[in-house]
Design a protein around this motif. Structure first.
Motif, PDB file in Angstrom:
ATOM      1  N   THR A  16       0.844  -1.188   0.000  1.00  9.99           N
ATOM      2  CA  THR A  16       0.000   0.000   0.000  1.00  9.99           C
ATOM      3  C   THR A  16       0.883   1.243   0.000  1.00  9.99           C
ATOM      4  O   THR A  16       1.719   1.410   0.892  1.00  9.99           O
ATOM      5  N   ALA A  17       0.714   2.064  -1.023  1.00 10.25           N
ATOM      6  CA  ALA A  17       1.477   3.310  -1.106  1.00 10.25           C
ATOM      7  C   ALA A  17       0.564   4.469  -0.726  1.00 10.25           C
ATOM      8  O   ALA A  17      -0.516   4.611  -1.300  1.00 10.25           O
ATOM      9  N   GLY A  68      -0.723   0.513 -13.668  1.00  8.72           N
ATOM     10  CA  GLY A  68      -1.158  -0.846 -13.361  1.00  8.72           C
ATOM     11  C   GLY A  68      -1.536  -1.131 -11.926  1.00  8.72           C
ATOM     12  O   GLY A  68      -1.730  -2.300 -11.565  1.00  8.72           O
ATOM     13  N   ALA A  69      -1.647  -0.095 -11.091  1.00  8.61           N
ATOM     14  CA  ALA A  69      -2.019  -0.346  -9.694  1.00  8.61           C
ATOM     15  C   ALA A  69      -3.387  -1.020  -9.625  1.00  8.61           C
ATOM     16  O   ALA A  69      -4.282  -0.725 -10.414  1.00  8.61           O
ATOM     17  N   SER A  70      -3.547  -1.943  -8.678  1.00  7.81           N
ATOM     18  CA  SER A  70      -4.811  -2.673  -8.535  1.00  7.81           C
ATOM     19  C   SER A  70      -5.904  -1.786  -7.940  1.00  7.81           C
ATOM     20  O   SER A  70      -7.081  -1.976  -8.205  1.00  7.81           O
ATOM     21  N   PHE A  71      -5.486  -0.848  -7.101  1.00  9.92           N
ATOM     22  CA  PHE A  71      -6.463  -0.011  -6.412  1.00  9.92           C
ATOM     23  C   PHE A  71      -5.901   1.404  -6.303  1.00  9.92           C
ATOM     24  O   PHE A  71      -4.739   1.587  -5.927  1.00  9.92           O
ATOM     25  N   LEU A 102      -9.895   0.492   2.642  1.00 13.35           N
ATOM     26  CA  LEU A 102     -10.037  -0.246   1.378  1.00 13.35           C
ATOM     27  C   LEU A 102      -8.661  -0.497   0.752  1.00 13.35           C
ATOM     28  O   LEU A 102      -8.369  -1.579   0.261  1.00 13.35           O
ATOM     29  N   ALA A 103      -7.826   0.550   0.777  1.00 10.19           N
ATOM     30  CA  ALA A 103      -6.496   0.443   0.148  1.00 10.19           C
ATOM     31  C   ALA A 103      -5.647  -0.617   0.842  1.00 10.19           C
ATOM     32  O   ALA A 103      -4.988  -1.436   0.191  1.00 10.19           O
ATOM     33  N   SER A 145      -1.837  -0.984  -4.019  1.00 10.69           N
ATOM     34  CA  SER A 145      -2.849   0.057  -3.916  1.00 10.69           C
ATOM     35  C   SER A 145      -2.208   1.399  -3.614  1.00 10.69           C
ATOM     36  O   SER A 145      -1.190   1.482  -2.921  1.00 10.69           O
ATOM     37  N   VAL A 146      -2.809   2.416  -4.174  1.00 13.78           N
ATOM     38  CA  VAL A 146      -2.272   3.772  -4.035  1.00 13.78           C
ATOM     39  C   VAL A 146      -3.333   4.668  -3.418  1.00 13.78           C
ATOM     40  O   VAL A 146      -4.464   4.720  -3.898  1.00 13.78           O
ATOM     41  N   MET A 147      -2.975   5.318  -2.354  1.00 16.83           N
ATOM     42  CA  MET A 147      -3.874   6.268  -1.697  1.00 16.83           C
ATOM     43  C   MET A 147      -3.254   7.647  -1.807  1.00 16.83           C
ATOM     44  O   MET A 147      -2.223   7.935  -1.187  1.00 16.83           O
TER      45      MET A 147
END
Lengths: 380, 197, 294
Positions: free
Chosen positions: C122-123, C170-173, C191-192, C199-201
């Motif tokens: 998670t980023a 290509g991030a999944s989220f 969620l992330a 996943s990127v927030m």
């Protein structure tokens, strides 16, 4: 001496022997980026590591490769990367991180001709001082040079052990000749290989001080996920691992990370000697050049010259005492290198006698031949 | 071999001829199955195909110091350029072995000419294995490797499915080399040159 | 609410660390940190299994204050460390906190490749449109025409849209929120973190001290108010024209796709390779061949 038939001989390339050594030492993580002449190490580990339950990853560049091995090491892996000059340049930033955060890891640099893209498929020893001083700031480091396939195995094992024991990145300097030479070797039995693992804390987490000094100067190391929840940073930190600018704490920390290497000098410094007992002239060499030098020394003996070879395995910390003793014994020392004279600086620096230091430099991308060294031995 | 003895073979030709593979199999045969020490090196350019290709195998009775050739005992030249470039590194009593289809101008009579590429095509239908035909001849003429060990090494190093073809090529090379009478050759590679010099 | 805040303070902050923190009064980093801690608390994650990594900059200091396995890496390289950590111990939940310059300038290559690679990471990118710690130089997300200490005549380059960049790579989220929308931010973070894959927030945050002051955007309160006024939920934004969206901040889930997570795929590769190797090794051991030789 012929090899005993019953022994298990195999034919390995230098790069393959580094892989075998890494696996024997317990390496279970490798991150790298393709580069000649180091790529065989990546290729072979991409096959072997999964078989051993380990992890291989090809990263987007060498900066990322060393970042990944530092992260993996902090999470408990025995990690390695391998590269050549241009990639080694990119690694210098995070190499310093490994030194200050005291993260065990092994970095193989298969030297090729430089500067810049230089001579990708030719041999060189141009990265010696860079291995010592490449990353910014005063920092301790261990640099070892390999000269044969057998070395590639045993020195890689040693490099992992030293990195775990002293919590420091260890650089293995190979070169294009060593990397691609295939030799028949007999590898030691698995149970005869001494493997050293990092010392883990045995105190409860609430007592753990991740960067506290002890009699070894090397703090016990908890892995991420072990329940110790400590902080790791590239900032100068106090014994709890938190950033500090307090002069006393800064000084104590930096002196400790240098001091731990000084304390281990005897174990860290490895040199090999040949025919030095009665030598009055010596060759000081390392890497593939040490092999040319050994031939030259033998030829010189055949010509009546009392020559010997001091082969440096550990280049840094420089084996000052050992070299000093041989310089006192000899009237001249020849230092052949495939660069403009990088180790000869160290030799001259430690020379306190009237021993004549003769440098020999070859920078055309070819291995120094025995004849070139022999000429010096017979004329000095 | 005696501990101070050293025998050096240079395989040469152009990239893509399988020069390095031949040298590696030779080294593996000696390294794994014989009592001697072996060291195999090569030089290569950035290109994967074409360009000069050179590989050396040093065999000795003791651990090998300098890993490359000092003076060559046997030179295999798989094209004229390689023959011209490396002939002068041969020892006086060394031996030149060439692919007679690819090397027309021989610098010495102390040489063995065998049409390796042609034989490969005839025996297996593939010129690709000319390197293994040459290896068979080199191995036999050198007398420095057990042919059994060499075959074992070859079988473990060639791609799966090509074992039979490669082994056939190797044996063809050995067979051709057996026909050569080395004692009928001049004793020095320089014999032809002495008159001119 | 107050009770929850206390739990977070007592349970997750490192009281042996020499507080106070380095952030300026009113800084959005604290709100982002609070949202992260509340998300982790609500998700019931054990502190021992959480790793927080960061790069360099104001956001880079966050791991120092929180009681997880924490690492403050080099500028732009946090994701490379996180990659190694996750691969070496896939049981760990690895959060990587970065700034906009950290993640998309010096670390831009690592960022797009981490997204492409799709490890379970998670980023969290705190985007304040400026390099705050070094004194207010322009970053890859500084808007065209803005003033910074290195664009005093007005910025002549165009800004990255971090969330769109991540989705394309290509991030999944991918989700976006702001430090004004603290509860929404917390929900998005849950969620992330829960999402398998990369996943990127993106957290839009205020640097009123550097960016706000130079561009006459007011203090912390005014900047937070502007997020309140300009934020548009992604569902609503879908019905708006590009002209209407000018100057707005789209918040919510911007991308959510399911695809093989490389951390998991690689574990399967390893399992298969091990089984195969076991069989071969048993045969070889009979012949006395050492395992690392072949």
């Amino acid at each position: 001496m012929a090899i005993d038939e019953k022994q298990n001989k195999i034919l390995l390339q230098g790069n393959e022997a580094i892989v075998a050594g890494a696996l024997a030492a317990g390496c279970n993580f490798f991150a790298g980026y393709p580069i000649t002449p180091a790529s065989e190490i990546s290729e072979l580990l991409s096959v072997k590591l999964p078989e051993f339950g380990g992890t291989f990853i090809q990263m987007e560049d060498e900066i990322a490769s060393i970042g990944a091995i530092l992260g993996a090491s902090l999470a408990g892996a025995k990690a390695m990367t391998a590269t050549s000059g241009p990639g080694f340049s990119l690694m210098q930033e995070n190499l310093g991180y490994g030194c200050i955060a005291e993260v065990p890891c092994v970095i193989v640099n298969v030297m090729r001709g430089g500067p810049s893209t230089g001579l990708p498929t030719s041999v060189s020893q141009g990265d010696v001082q860079m291995a010592r001083w490449g990353t910014h700031g005063d920092h301790p480091i261990i640099v070892m040079a390999v000269s044969s396939v057998a070395d590639c195995f045993s020195i890689t094992v040693k490099a992992f052990n030293l990195s775990e024991k002293y919590r420091i990145p260890v650089i293995i300097l190979s070169d294009e000749v060593v990397a691609h030479t295939r030799e028949s070797v007999v590898l030691p039995e698995e149970d005869s290989i001494r493997v050293f693992d990092r010392v883990k804390p045995d105190v409860p987490p609430e007592w753990y001080k991740p960067y506290a000094d002890n009699n070894r100067g090397v703090p016990d190391m908890a892995n991420f996920g072990d329940g110790y929840r400590h902080h790791v940073t590239g900032l100068v930190h106090d014994e709890n691992g938190y950033p500090t600018q307090n002069g006393k704490e800064v000084d104590a920390f930096l002196r400790r990370i240098h001091g731990k290497i000084s304390k281990g000098f005897n174990e860290i410094q490895v040199t090999k000697t040949y025919l030095m007992e009665d030598a009055d002239v010596c060759v000081i060499a390392y890497g593939s050049v040490a092999r040319s030098a050994l031939r030259a020394v033998r030829d010189a003996r055949a010509n009546g010259v009392k020559a010997g070879l001091v082969q440096l395995i550990t280049l840094f910390p420089f084996p000052r005492k050992t070299v000093d003793a041989y310089l006192r014994q000899c009237r001249a020392a020849v230092v052949p290198e495939m660069n403009m004279g990088q180790i000869v600086r160290e030799v001259s620096r430690v020379n306190q006698t009237d021993c004549r230091i003769v440098k020999h430099n070859r920078i055309d991308g070819h291995l120094i031949t025995p004849d070139e060294i022999l000429k010096h031995l017979t004329t000095v | 071999m005696k501990s101070d003895e050293r025998y050096e073979i240079r395989f040469s030709g152009s990239g893509g001829q399988g020069i390095i593979t031949a040298a590696v199999v030779m080294a593996d045969g000696v390294g794994r199955f014989d009592n001697n020490h072996v060291c195999q090196t090569q030089s290569y350019g950035p290109e994967a195909r074409g360009g000069k290709s050179k590989a050396e195998v040093v065999i000795a009775g003791a651990p090998i110091d300098y890993p490359k050739a000092l003076s060559v005992d046997l030179l295999l030249a798989m094209n004229q350029a390689a023959c011209d470039a490396y002939f002068f590194d041969l020892k006086a009593d060394g031996l030149l072995v060439v692919d007679s289809g690819l090397v027309q101008q021989l610098p010495t009579s102390r040489s063995v000419s065998i049409p390796f590429t042609k034989i490969a095509k005839e025996e297996t239908g593939k010129e690709l294995v000319a390197n293994m035909v040459a290896l068979g001849a080199v191995a036999y003429l050198s007398g420095k490797v057990s042919l059994d060990g060499l075959e074992k090494a070859l079988l473990s190093r060639v791609p799966k499915g090509t074992e039979e073809m490669n082994s056939k090529a190797l044996h063809a090379g050995i067979r051709e080399a057996k026909k050569i009478d080395l004692s009928s050759l001049p004793r020095s590679v320089m014999d032809d040159w002495d008159d001119e010099l | 609410m107050l009770e929850r805040a206390e739990i977070v303070r007592e349970k997750y902050l490192r009281h042996d660390k020499k507080f106070p923190h380095v952030w300026c009064p009113g800084c959005g980093n604290g709100i982002a940190m609070g949202a992260i801690l509340r998300a982790i608390h609500t998700m019931g994650l054990s502190k021992n299994e959480v790793v927080m990594a960061s790069g360099i900059g104001c956001s880079g200091r966050m791991p120092t204050y929180v009681d997880f396995n924490t690492i403050h890496t080099t500028h732009g390289r946090a994701l490379t460390f996180s990659t190694g950590i996750k691969l070496a111990n896939p049981d760990l939940t690895v959060l990587t906190v970065m700034g906009d310059g950290d993640a998309t300038a010096i670390g831009g290559n690592h960022f797009i490749h981490a997204a492409r690679r799709n490890l379970d990471l998670t980023a969290i990118i705190i985007n304040n449109s400026i390099y705050g710690m070094t004194g207010g130089q322009y970053s890859p997300t500084t808007p065209f025409g803005s003033i910074s200490t290195t664009s005093v005549y007005g910025h002549v380059e165009h800004a990255f849209s971090i969330a769109e960049l991540a989705a394309t790579a290509g991030a999944s989220f991918v989700a976006r929120s702001t430090v004004y929308h603290a509860t929404h931010l917390e929900d998005m973070l849950k969620l992330a973190i829960a999402k398998k894959g990369f996943s990127v927030m993106e957290v839009i945050s205020n640097c009123h001290v550097q960016y706000g002051k130079k561009n006459k955007l007011g203090g912390a309160v005014e900047m937070l108010n502007s997020y309140k006024d300009n934020a548009v939920k992604v569902e609503k934004a879908a019905k708006m024209t590009p002209e209407e969206l000018e100057g707005k901040i789209t918040i919510g889930v911007l991308a959510d796709v399911d695809k093989p997570v490389s951390t998991e795929v690689y574990r399967r590769v390893v399992e298969e390779a091990r089984v195969k190797a076991e069989i071969i090794t048993k045969e070889k051991e009979k012949n006395g061949v050492k395992r690392y030789e072949e």
